[in-house]
Write a protein that holds these residues in place. Sequence first.
Motif, PDB file in Angstrom:
ATOM      1  N   GLU A  16      -6.368   8.536  -7.969  1.00 58.93           N
ATOM      2  CA  GLU A  16      -5.209   7.701  -8.305  1.00 58.93           C
ATOM      3  C   GLU A  16      -4.230   7.624  -7.136  1.00 58.93           C
ATOM      4  O   GLU A  16      -3.554   6.613  -6.955  1.00 58.93           O
ATOM      5  N   ASP A  17      -4.178   8.666  -6.350  1.00 60.85           N
ATOM      6  CA  ASP A  17      -3.269   8.734  -5.203  1.00 60.85           C
ATOM      7  C   ASP A  17      -3.845   8.076  -3.954  1.00 60.85           C
ATOM      8  O   ASP A  17      -3.200   8.064  -2.909  1.00 60.85           O
ATOM      9  N   THR A  18      -5.068   7.544  -4.041  1.00 67.17           N
ATOM     10  CA  THR A  18      -5.738   6.930  -2.901  1.00 67.17           C
ATOM     11  C   THR A  18      -6.080   5.487  -3.248  1.00 67.17           C
ATOM     12  O   THR A  18      -7.127   5.211  -3.842  1.00 67.17           O
ATOM     13  N   PRO A  19      -5.217   4.527  -2.901  1.00 61.47           N
ATOM     14  CA  PRO A  19      -5.395   3.138  -3.337  1.00 61.47           C
ATOM     15  C   PRO A  19      -6.750   2.523  -2.988  1.00 61.47           C
ATOM     16  O   PRO A  19      -7.315   1.777  -3.785  1.00 61.47           O
ATOM     17  N   GLY A  20      -7.309   2.857  -1.840  1.00 57.84           N
ATOM     18  CA  GLY A  20      -8.540   2.222  -1.412  1.00 57.84           C
ATOM     19  C   GLY A  20      -9.764   2.512  -2.254  1.00 57.84           C
ATOM     20  O   GLY A  20     -10.718   1.730  -2.261  1.00 57.84           O
ATOM     21  N   VAL A  21      -9.784   3.633  -2.984  1.00 56.92           N
ATOM     22  CA  VAL A  21     -10.994   3.996  -3.730  1.00 56.92           C
ATOM     23  C   VAL A  21     -11.276   3.061  -4.896  1.00 56.92           C
ATOM     24  O   VAL A  21     -12.399   3.033  -5.393  1.00 56.92           O
ATOM     25  N   SER A  22     -10.294   2.296  -5.309  1.00 54.52           N
ATOM     26  CA  SER A  22     -10.539   1.360  -6.410  1.00 54.52           C
ATOM     27  C   SER A  22     -11.297   0.126  -5.936  1.00 54.52           C
ATOM     28  O   SER A  22     -11.800  -0.641  -6.752  1.00 54.52           O
ATOM     29  N   LEU A  44      -3.774   8.368   1.597  1.00 56.23           N
ATOM     30  CA  LEU A  44      -3.181   8.642   0.296  1.00 56.23           C
ATOM     31  C   LEU A  44      -1.789   8.005   0.228  1.00 56.23           C
ATOM     32  O   LEU A  44      -1.138   7.803   1.259  1.00 56.23           O
ATOM     33  N   LYS A  45      -1.314   7.727  -0.991  1.00 52.59           N
ATOM     34  CA  LYS A  45       0.004   7.106  -1.171  1.00 52.59           C
ATOM     35  C   LYS A  45       1.129   7.874  -0.461  1.00 52.59           C
ATOM     36  O   LYS A  45       1.951   7.255   0.197  1.00 52.59           O
ATOM     37  N   PRO A  46       1.195   9.211  -0.583  1.00 55.30           N
ATOM     38  CA  PRO A  46       2.283   9.912   0.109  1.00 55.30           C
ATOM     39  C   PRO A  46       2.239   9.717   1.626  1.00 55.30           C
ATOM     40  O   PRO A  46       3.278   9.634   2.276  1.00 55.30           O
ATOM     41  N   VAL A  47       1.048   9.625   2.180  1.00 49.25           N
ATOM     42  CA  VAL A  47       0.910   9.393   3.619  1.00 49.25           C
ATOM     43  C   VAL A  47       1.381   7.986   3.956  1.00 49.25           C
ATOM     44  O   VAL A  47       2.154   7.775   4.902  1.00 49.25           O
ATOM     45  N   LEU A  48       0.920   7.011   3.194  1.00 50.12           N
ATOM     46  CA  LEU A  48       1.353   5.629   3.425  1.00 50.12           C
ATOM     47  C   LEU A  48       2.871   5.502   3.315  1.00 50.12           C
ATOM     48  O   LEU A  48       3.511   4.845   4.152  1.00 50.12           O
ATOM     49  N   ASP A  49       3.444   6.129   2.297  1.00 49.86           N
ATOM     50  CA  ASP A  49       4.896   6.066   2.113  1.00 49.86           C
ATOM     51  C   ASP A  49       5.631   6.685   3.295  1.00 49.86           C
ATOM     52  O   ASP A  49       6.608   6.114   3.792  1.00 49.86           O
ATOM     53  N   ALA A  50       5.162   7.829   3.776  1.00 48.62           N
ATOM     54  CA  ALA A  50       5.819   8.500   4.909  1.00 48.62           C
ATOM     55  C   ALA A  50       5.726   7.661   6.173  1.00 48.62           C
ATOM     56  O   ALA A  50       6.700   7.533   6.922  1.00 48.62           O
ATOM     57  N   VAL A  51       4.554   7.065   6.412  1.00 45.61           N
ATOM     58  CA  VAL A  51       4.378   6.233   7.612  1.00 45.61           C
ATOM     59  C   VAL A  51       5.280   4.997   7.535  1.00 45.61           C
ATOM     60  O   VAL A  51       5.955   4.639   8.506  1.00 45.61           O
ATOM     61  N   LYS A  52       5.311   4.366   6.374  1.00 44.63           N
ATOM     62  CA  LYS A  52       6.171   3.181   6.208  1.00 44.63           C
ATOM     63  C   LYS A  52       7.651   3.537   6.396  1.00 44.63           C
ATOM     64  O   LYS A  52       8.396   2.805   7.053  1.00 44.63           O
ATOM     65  N   GLN A  53       8.070   4.668   5.829  1.00 43.90           N
ATOM     66  CA  GLN A  53       9.464   5.100   5.989  1.00 43.90           C
ATOM     67  C   GLN A  53       9.783   5.360   7.459  1.00 43.90           C
ATOM     68  O   GLN A  53      10.854   4.993   7.945  1.00 43.90           O
ATOM     69  N   HIS A  54       8.837   5.974   8.161  1.00 44.44           N
ATOM     70  CA  HIS A  54       9.083   6.264   9.578  1.00 44.44           C
ATOM     71  C   HIS A  54       9.146   4.966  10.389  1.00 44.44           C
ATOM     72  O   HIS A  54       9.999   4.837  11.280  1.00 44.44           O
ATOM     73  N   LEU A  55       8.272   4.020  10.088  1.00 43.20           N
ATOM     74  CA  LEU A  55       8.323   2.737  10.797  1.00 43.20           C
ATOM     75  C   LEU A  55       9.644   2.012  10.539  1.00 43.20           C
ATOM     76  O   LEU A  55      10.218   1.400  11.461  1.00 43.20           O
ATOM     77  N   ASP A  56      10.120   2.076   9.316  1.00 43.43           N
ATOM     78  CA  ASP A  56      11.426   1.482   9.008  1.00 43.43           C
ATOM     79  C   ASP A  56      12.530   2.168   9.815  1.00 43.43           C
ATOM     80  O   ASP A  56      13.437   1.504  10.338  1.00 43.43           O
ATOM     81  N   LEU A  57      12.458   3.503   9.922  1.00 37.76           N
ATOM     82  CA  LEU A  57      13.452   4.240  10.696  1.00 37.76           C
ATOM     83  C   LEU A  57      13.369   3.867  12.177  1.00 37.76           C
ATOM     84  O   LEU A  57      14.395   3.694  12.844  1.00 37.76           O
ATOM     85  N   GLU A  58      12.149   3.714  12.698  1.00 34.32           N
ATOM     86  CA  GLU A  58      11.988   3.277  14.093  1.00 34.32           C
ATOM     87  C   GLU A  58      12.593   1.904  14.308  1.00 34.32           C
ATOM     88  O   GLU A  58      13.206   1.644  15.353  1.00 34.32           O
ATOM     89  N   ALA A  59      12.434   1.021  13.332  1.00 33.99           N
ATOM     90  CA  ALA A  59      12.992  -0.326  13.449  1.00 33.99           C
ATOM     91  C   ALA A  59      14.522  -0.291  13.489  1.00 33.99           C
ATOM     92  O   ALA A  59      15.153  -1.126  14.142  1.00 33.99           O
ATOM     93  N   GLN A  60      15.112   0.706  12.830  1.00 30.54           N
ATOM     94  CA  GLN A  60      16.566   0.828  12.788  1.00 30.54           C
ATOM     95  C   GLN A  60      17.128   1.579  13.988  1.00 30.54           C
ATOM     96  O   GLN A  60      18.183   1.229  14.506  1.00 30.54           O
ATOM     97  N   LEU A  61      16.433   2.650  14.420  1.00 36.56           N
ATOM     98  CA  LEU A  61      16.976   3.547  15.448  1.00 36.56           C
ATOM     99  C   LEU A  61      16.283   3.465  16.796  1.00 36.56           C
ATOM    100  O   LEU A  61      16.878   3.793  17.816  1.00 36.56           O
ATOM    101  N   GLY A  62      15.013   3.116  16.791  1.00 33.68           N
ATOM    102  CA  GLY A  62      14.174   3.199  17.983  1.00 33.68           C
ATOM    103  C   GLY A  62      13.191   4.347  17.810  1.00 33.68           C
ATOM    104  O   GLY A  62      13.422   5.275  17.024  1.00 33.68           O
TER     105      GLY A  62
END
Length: 135
Positions: free
Chosen positions: A16-22, A36-54
Amino acid sequence: MNVPSLSRQDIAVLREDTPGVSQLIHFNNAGTGLALKPVLDAVKQHLDLEAQLGGYEAAAANKPRMDTFYTSLAALIGCKPHSIAYIENATRAWDMAIYGIDFRQGDRIVTGRSECCNQVKMSLVLQSRYVTYGR
């Protein structure tokens, strides 16, 4: 030795935590498996932070969180945090380790039958300089 196994419920939670397996059965894990979803969420959050701060500033802002990786992994495997060398990929880790050895003419490196092509390529470079290889 008692090897723990996953229950059906554990597997269901992981799936359930791994979207691709469906959508597919994924066997190509040489570089990376399905995220996994937590990994995707962390990467997306970090990319958003990079977009804001560098990029460098985002890395500095997340350094305390990254530092917990070493203490958490050390606790999990039973070692000290300074004993862990986390490298971005296996090829880079192999290169750092093997080039850190002071090989001398006549040294011998024994390998397995199924080495990664990058390791074989690097091995050929070393062979031309110093060492002989065998299985």
